[in-house]
Design an enzyme around this catalytic site. Structure first.
Site, short mmCIF file in Angstrom:
data_model
loop_
_atom_site.label_atom_id
_atom_site.label_comp_id
_atom_site.label_asym_id
_atom_site.label_seq_id
_atom_site.Cartn_x
_atom_site.Cartn_y
_atom_site.Cartn_z
N GLU A 195 -10.15 2.83 -4.81
CA GLU A 195 -9.75 4.19 -4.46
C GLU A 195 -8.65 4.75 -5.37
OE1 GLU A 195 -10.87 4.32 0.20
OE2 GLU A 195 -8.88 3.56 -0.22
N ASP A 228 0.86 -1.18 0.00
CA ASP A 228 0.00 0.00 0.00
C ASP A 228 0.89 1.23 0.00
OD1 ASP A 228 -2.31 1.78 0.46
OD2 ASP A 228 -3.34 -0.09 0.95
N HIS A 285 -3.01 3.21 -4.56
CA HIS A 285 -2.36 2.72 -3.33
C HIS A 285 -0.92 2.24 -3.60
CE1 HIS A 285 -5.81 2.84 -0.54
NE2 HIS A 285 -6.51 2.73 -1.65
C1 ACM Z 1 -10.81 -0.50 0.86
O1 ACM Z 1 -11.22 -0.45 2.03
N1 ACM Z 1 -10.22 0.55 0.33
C2 ACM Z 1 -10.97 -1.69 0.04
#
Ligand code: ACM
Length: 763
Positions: free
Chosen positions: A346, A198, A286
């Site tokens: 995201e 991440d 991410h």
């Molecule tokens: C997430 O909680 N961004 C999958």
């Protein structure tokens, strides 16, 4: 007499064939409860003479059983010998259809485990484990252990029974991952989703790109670390794990990574427990840790935070695909799992729209939107995965662009309720992990276990055929604010047991027996050194009202717990006084906590005692039923911050709940009027909201449940005289939780919903 005997035999028959867990069997504290269970008579005793017969295919199950027997008794089962009166036997039955099913027959003479697969046999042993005394966990050796006779025929309701752990935001040792896998196995969970990368850290060695871990696995402390350190003042579980802090070139760095060999060993460890590890390398968003090490991955070589998310990698450059494929080739080498998670959540796609390379690619490929551009990336990666015999999983944002029906969707965004429906209608398999109630990084409260247990993985509006595409569910643990192994234990246990029973047993009416069985599990969790969240104390409110005096009455569901308290603001410790008939006769704040026999402290409860007289009722004429409600559009930071201006709309409501017609993600509602209480007394109100709510009754602040949070109950009291009392409730929805519920009780009686007939307003 004949009638009586007949009656007795009928009763006996009922007892013996009752397979309903609502009938609580004291010695059968199994979680998840088997699909069919018939108690028998007497006990099977494992002693130094007990023999074991197991075909080689069941080696894992047999080894696990022997390990438990050895710990519990000091000796192992005598292998390969038959003994008609004292034997454990594994039997293969190829006709058993479900790949995880098993049958278990325990009598005074034998234990027979019948399975069609090694997984089924292993699950049978985990059932046996829960029938054995806790001494099999601790190694306190007795010469023999016994377990009750029973006949079980068992199989799971869902194929995907998952747990996820984010090892990027905070890092967890291999030994902790093994412990986590062991706990999953005990409760028959079978999928471990490892979120390996991440923005905040890259945690897996990739030989072709060494800087991913040389640089990407380490960071200076970030805001989340600072928040944890602050909370550690009250709760040592928030201390950063010292194991993962190093000093290098004059800098203090946090992090770590797993070597490929460590992960291969972990995969084998999990496989021996019939658990798949599903790796996630989250792309194209991410990716900040990777981009810092390899800036060529973005479209413009910049790496920054957008409004919400970090810069994603560039889907419009072949070098990105080369990188992604190289990384995943190594990942697939480590993880044999059929499923590989690509993330896809995201993504701040806006910079892609500005990139010349992307404009060109979109023109060339006929791509007309940025979500479709994201899925151009996802789609090509899926083809790559498929070419290696693997199946792609993506978070539900991948549904925003064109997606193939062969990708698996992991649903998480509770505020997009139709996403799993659309996915199933499109033919995609779906794993349900909605934030509410399955994000186990959300703080637990006294309703969390029930919320998990009563969650229905299958959304409404699906045909029976579509419903089959919902293959199970999973709880996710994001670790931004979970810096230690102890805190991780606390966040997921015991609520994982509710998920395990939901996904294996799936009989919601077993809830009461589940709660009784859960109480019996704590000693095993204690023996396994799991820092579980202790059960909520009974009788605690956030604010208590007394008129002259009040005796503090608080109980723990665990009879072995000791409750200690302070009145000077200090945190209760092992040496604080025990709570016994403490009488409050002046306003004060009491802090309480339960301690287990080993001295582990549970949650700290702060109870404010307020002295009141009974509030006089008001007189109002021409009142009508219901409450007047003002609706305000927009985002408010909390119930204490709702605008004073004119409402965007008004309505009258008979109930306190989020109106079904409201679809906006963020809004506020003010409810105003009266509550017509039927008698004098101290009333308790329980206000559950996601996000924020403040309740005033008789112009006294009664419950303050302010702040932006997942569904959370707060409670408070107010002393009222019979009659009309002013009522004001301010509620704020910040982004998609849509939870608002108000209950009451009077003078310590059972709680109930507030009757609609009590609400009144001026016409
Ligand atoms: C997430 O909680 N961004 C999958």
């Amino acid at each position: 007499m004949v009638t009586c005997k007949l009656l007795l035999s009928v009763l006996f028959l009922c007892y013996c064939t009752n397979t309903n867990a609502q009938e609580y069997y004291k010695n059968l504290n199994i979680i998840p409860y088997p699909s069919t269970l018939t108690p028998g008579e007497g006990y099977f005793v494992i002693n130094a003479q007990t023999t074991l017969i197991a075909p080689s295919r069941f080696v894992n199950g047999a080894a696990q059983l022997n390990k438990l027997v050895k710990a519990g008794t000091g000796h192992t089962l005598i292998q390969g010998k038959s003994n008609p009166t004292n034997t454990v036997k594994f039997v293969y039955d190829g006709s058993i259809k479900n790949p995880e099913a098993y049958r278990l027959n325990i009598t005074t003479k034998h234990i027979i485990i019948t399975a069609g697969t090694p997984a089924g046999a292993f699950h049978a042993v985990e059932t046996i484990r829960q029938l054995l005394p806790v001494s099999v966990e601790t190694g306190q050796k007795n010469t023999q252990v016994s377990l009750p006779s029973v006949n079980i025929d068992d199989q799971p309701a869902y194929a995907w029974r998952g747990m996820h752990l984010d090892v990027s935001r905070h890092f967890f040792s291999i030994s902790y991952l093994k412990k986590f896998i062991d706990v999953m196995a005990l409760y028959k969970m079978n999928k471990f989703h490892l979120h390996l990368t991440d923005d905040q850290g890259w945690r897996v060695e990739i030989k072709k790109y060494p800087k991913l871990t040389e640089q990407g696995a380490w960071r200076t402390f970030n805001n989340q670390d600072s928040a944890c350190m602050k909370r550690a003042a009250d709760n040592p579980d928030f201390n950063m794990d010292q194991k993962h802090i190093i000093h290098k070139n004059g800098k203090t760095l946090y992090g770590g990574f797993y070597t490929q060999q460590q992960l291969k060993d972990l995969v084998a460890y999990a496989a021996n427990r019939h658990i798949d590890i599903i790796p996630e390398i989250d792309m194209p968003g991410h990716m900040m840790a990777a981009i810092n090490a390899y800036p060529f991955l973005t479209c413009d070589s910049q790496n920054k935070w957008g409004e919400l998310f970090s810069t994603p990698i560039c889907p419009c450059s072949e070098t990105t695909f080369e990188f992604a494929k190289n990384v995943y080739t190594e990942i697939m080498d480590i993880f044999p799992s059929k499923y590989i998670h690509i993330g896809g959540d995201e993504v701040d796609r806006r910079d892609w729209g500005k990139s010349e390379a992307c404009k060109e690619l979109m023109k060339r490929e006929g791509i007309t939107s940025l979500p479709d551009l994201q899925n151009y990336f996802i789609d090509r990666m899926e083809q790559f995965f498929n070419s290696k015999g693997r199946k792609l999983i993506g978070w539900d944002e991948v549904l925003e662009g064109k997606i193939s029906s062969t990708a698996m969707i992991m649903y998480w965004r509770s505020w997009v309720p139709d996403a799993p429906v659309k996915a199933a209608q499109h033919g995609n398999q779906v794993i349900m992990t909605p934030g509410t109630p399955l994000y186990f990084d959300n703080p637990a409260d006294k309703n969390s276990i029930s919320n998990v247990y009563h969650f229905n993985p299958v959304p409404q509006n699906l045909t029976a055929e579509q419903a089959k595409l919902i293959i199970g569910a999973q709880a996710n643990i994001w670790t931004e604010y979970i810096p230690s192994e102890k805190r991780a234990d606390y966040m997921y246990m015991p609520r994982m047991t509710a998920l395990a029973e939901l996904l294996w047993t799936n009989k919601q009416d077993y809830y009461k027996s589940y709660t009784q069985r859960l109480v019996q599990q704590y000693s095993r969790l204690e023996a396994l050194n799991i820092n579980y969240r202790q059960p909520d104390l009974e009788g605690v409110l956030d604010t208590r009202v007394f008129i002259t005096s009040d005796t503090v009455k608080v109980n723990s569901p665990l009879s072995t717990s000791a409750i200690r308290y302070t009145t000077n603001g200090d945190l209760p410790g092992q040496n604080s006084p025990l709570l016994r008939n403490y009488v409050v006769n002046h306003p004060q704040t009491i802090k309480l906590a339960a301690f287990t026999p080993s001295g582990k402290r549970g949650d700290i409860y702060t109870v404010k005692y307020v002295q009141q007289t009974l509030a006089q009722p008001v007189t109002a004429t021409g009142v009508a039923t219901g409450l007047a409600a003002n609706y305000y559009k927009g985002f408010f930071k909390g119930a204490s911050g709702i605008t004073q201006g004119a409402a965007d709309s008004t309505f009258v409501t008979q109930t306190i709940s989020v109106p079904a017609s409201v679809k906006a993600p963020s809004f506020a509602i003010k409810y105003r009027g009266y509550i017509d209480v039927p008698k004098d007394g101290v009333y308790t109100f329980y206000l559950t909201c996601d996000d924020s709510g403040i309740l005033n009754v008789a112009n006294r602040e009664t419950v303050n449940n302010d702040g932006m949070h997942s569904p959370m109950e707060k409670s408070g009291q107010v002393a009222l005289k019979k009659g009309l009392q002013p009522f004001a409730l301010d509620f704020v929805e910040g982004g998609g939780g849509y939870t608002l519920k108000l209950q009451y009780s009077i003078n310590g009686n059972e709680r109930e919903d507030v009757p609609e007939s009590w609400f009144k307003h001026n016409q």
